[in-house]
Design an enzyme around this catalytic site. Structure first.
Site, PDB file in Angstrom:
ATOM      1  N   GLU A  78       0.279  -0.936  -0.057  1.00 24.66           N
ATOM      2  CA  GLU A  78       0.107   0.127   0.066  1.00 24.66           C
ATOM      3  C   GLU A  78       0.920   1.002   0.282  1.00 24.66           C
ATOM      4  O   GLU A  78       0.287   2.295   0.221  1.00 24.66           O
ATOM      5  CB  GLU A  78      -0.487  -0.151   1.499  1.00 24.66           C
ATOM      6  CG  GLU A  78      -2.639  -0.815   1.282  1.00 24.66           C
ATOM      7  CD  GLU A  78      -1.892  -2.667   1.470  1.00 24.66           C
ATOM      8  OE1 GLU A  78      -1.144  -2.569   1.948  1.00 24.66           O
ATOM      9  OE2 GLU A  78      -2.582  -3.064   0.662  1.00 24.66           O
ATOM     10  N   HIS A 126       4.965 -14.473  -2.225  1.00 25.94           N
ATOM     11  CA  HIS A 126       5.092 -13.568  -2.854  1.00 25.94           C
ATOM     12  C   HIS A 126       5.850 -12.336  -2.796  1.00 25.94           C
ATOM     13  O   HIS A 126       5.578 -11.680  -3.363  1.00 25.94           O
ATOM     14  CB  HIS A 126       3.376 -12.573  -2.940  1.00 25.94           C
ATOM     15  CG  HIS A 126       2.392 -13.916  -2.983  1.00 25.94           C
ATOM     16  ND1 HIS A 126       1.691 -14.628  -3.795  1.00 25.94           N
ATOM     17  CD2 HIS A 126       1.108 -14.459  -1.931  1.00 25.94           C
ATOM     18  CE1 HIS A 126       1.374 -14.964  -3.997  1.00 25.94           C
ATOM     19  NE2 HIS A 126       0.525 -14.580  -2.498  1.00 25.94           N
ATOM     20  N   PHE A 141      13.932   5.651  -0.614  1.00 26.87           N
ATOM     21  CA  PHE A 141      13.456   4.330  -0.519  1.00 26.87           C
ATOM     22  C   PHE A 141      14.268   3.263   1.192  1.00 26.87           C
ATOM     23  O   PHE A 141      15.085   3.127   1.314  1.00 26.87           O
ATOM     24  CB  PHE A 141      14.300   3.079  -2.030  1.00 26.87           C
ATOM     25  CG  PHE A 141      13.935   2.253  -1.650  1.00 26.87           C
ATOM     26  CD1 PHE A 141      12.426   1.482  -1.897  1.00 26.87           C
ATOM     27  CD2 PHE A 141      14.840   0.577  -1.372  1.00 26.87           C
ATOM     28  CE1 PHE A 141      11.957   0.623  -2.587  1.00 26.87           C
ATOM     29  CE2 PHE A 141      13.904  -0.636  -1.273  1.00 26.87           C
ATOM     30  CZ  PHE A 141      13.193  -0.546  -2.331  1.00 26.87           C
TER      31      PHE A 141
HETATM   32  N1  INI Z   1       3.616  -6.537   3.775  1.00 24.07           N
HETATM   33  C1  INI Z   1       5.133  -6.371   4.468  1.00 24.07           C
HETATM   34  O1  INI Z   1       4.801  -4.784   4.629  1.00 24.07           O
HETATM   35  N2  INI Z   1       5.839  -7.208   4.284  1.00 24.07           N
HETATM   36  C2  INI Z   1       5.492  -8.359   4.443  1.00 24.07           C
HETATM   37  O2  INI Z   1       6.831  -9.212   4.462  1.00 24.07           O
HETATM   38  C3  INI Z   1       4.486  -8.789   4.117  1.00 24.07           C
HETATM   39  N3  INI Z   1       4.272 -10.400   3.897  1.00 24.07           N
HETATM   40  O3  INI Z   1       4.751 -10.552   4.066  1.00 24.07           O
HETATM   41  O4  INI Z   1       3.020 -11.068   3.123  1.00 24.07           O
HETATM   42  C4  INI Z   1       3.202  -8.143   3.564  1.00 24.07           C
HETATM   43  N4  INI Z   1       1.585  -8.283   2.730  1.00 24.07           N
HETATM   44  C5  INI Z   1       1.122  -7.684   3.171  1.00 24.07           C
HETATM   45  C6  INI Z   1       1.066  -6.806   1.737  1.00 24.07           C
HETATM   46  O5  INI Z   1       1.412  -5.667   2.373  1.00 24.07           O
HETATM   47  C7  INI Z   1      -0.554  -5.870   1.538  1.00 24.07           C
HETATM   48  O6  INI Z   1      -0.447  -5.138   3.134  1.00 24.07           O
HETATM   49  C8  INI Z   1      -1.679  -6.999   1.367  1.00 24.07           C
HETATM   50  O7  INI Z   1      -1.108  -8.119   0.351  1.00 24.07           O
HETATM   51  C9  INI Z   1      -2.931  -6.309   1.436  1.00 24.07           C
HETATM   52  O8  INI Z   1      -3.218  -5.927   0.170  1.00 24.07           O
END
Ligand code: INI
Length: 160
Positions: free
Chosen positions: A60, A90, A115
């Protein structure tokens, strides 16, 4: 001798920074945030000139960064998050979406985007790079933002 254009790390007290920080992997991201805030303030930044926006996860971050950058209310936007390979099948997709989204945001808006996204194989590695023993990616990103704000002013002064 060529003319060298390079910037210092002194924050103009009027400079405004937005920090976008992920809640996912919260303990690590909070360490990145406190490192970034500390770096901005130690280099002359004013807390009143800083806005922090929290988002659910790294995926996001780019959209919010782009909105903030487009508003032209900030001199730079700093993205802070942690994507951990063990945590998601993913991993590559999330990393590449965040990286290209942040790059697109700064190229479209002409506002520097720093970044500060940790990408790591394990939580332990990410923790180490959030201020435990391998530096703090939040500090690194904040200083890059400060340098870019100052550098762009100097480049503009030469070009325009
Ligand atoms: N979001 C992260 O910031 N770090 C992660 O390691 C992560 N994993 O592991 O899944 C992660 N997933 C959530 C993703 O960024 C979204 O918030 C979610 O898919 C909803 O759109």
């Amino acid at each position: 001798m060529p003319e060298i254009i390079e910037a210092n790390l002194v924050v103009d007290p009027n400079a405004r920074f937005a920090l976008v920080v992920s809640r996912f992997n919260e303990t690590i991201c909070e360490r990145l945030l406190s490192g970034a805030m500390d770096a901005l303030v130690r280099h002359g930044g004013k807390v009143e000139q800083i806005v922090v926006v929290r988002v659910p996860g790294a995926f996001e971050i780019p959209l919010v960064v782009r909105r903030l950058a487009r508003s032209k209310r900030f001199d730079a936007v700093i993205a802070l998050g942690a994507v951990i390979r063990g945590g998601t099948p993913h991993f590559e997709y999330v990393c590449s979406a965040v990286t290209s989204g942040l790059n697109q945001a700064q190229m479209e808006t002409d506002i520097p985007v720093a970044f500060g996204i940790l990408t790591a194989d394990t939580t332990e590695q990410a923790t180490e790079r959030s201020g435990i023993k391998m530096g703090n990616k939040g500090i690194e990103a904040a200083l890059a933002a400060v340098e870019m704000v100052n550098l762009l002013k100097q480049v503009d002064a030469h070009v325009y």
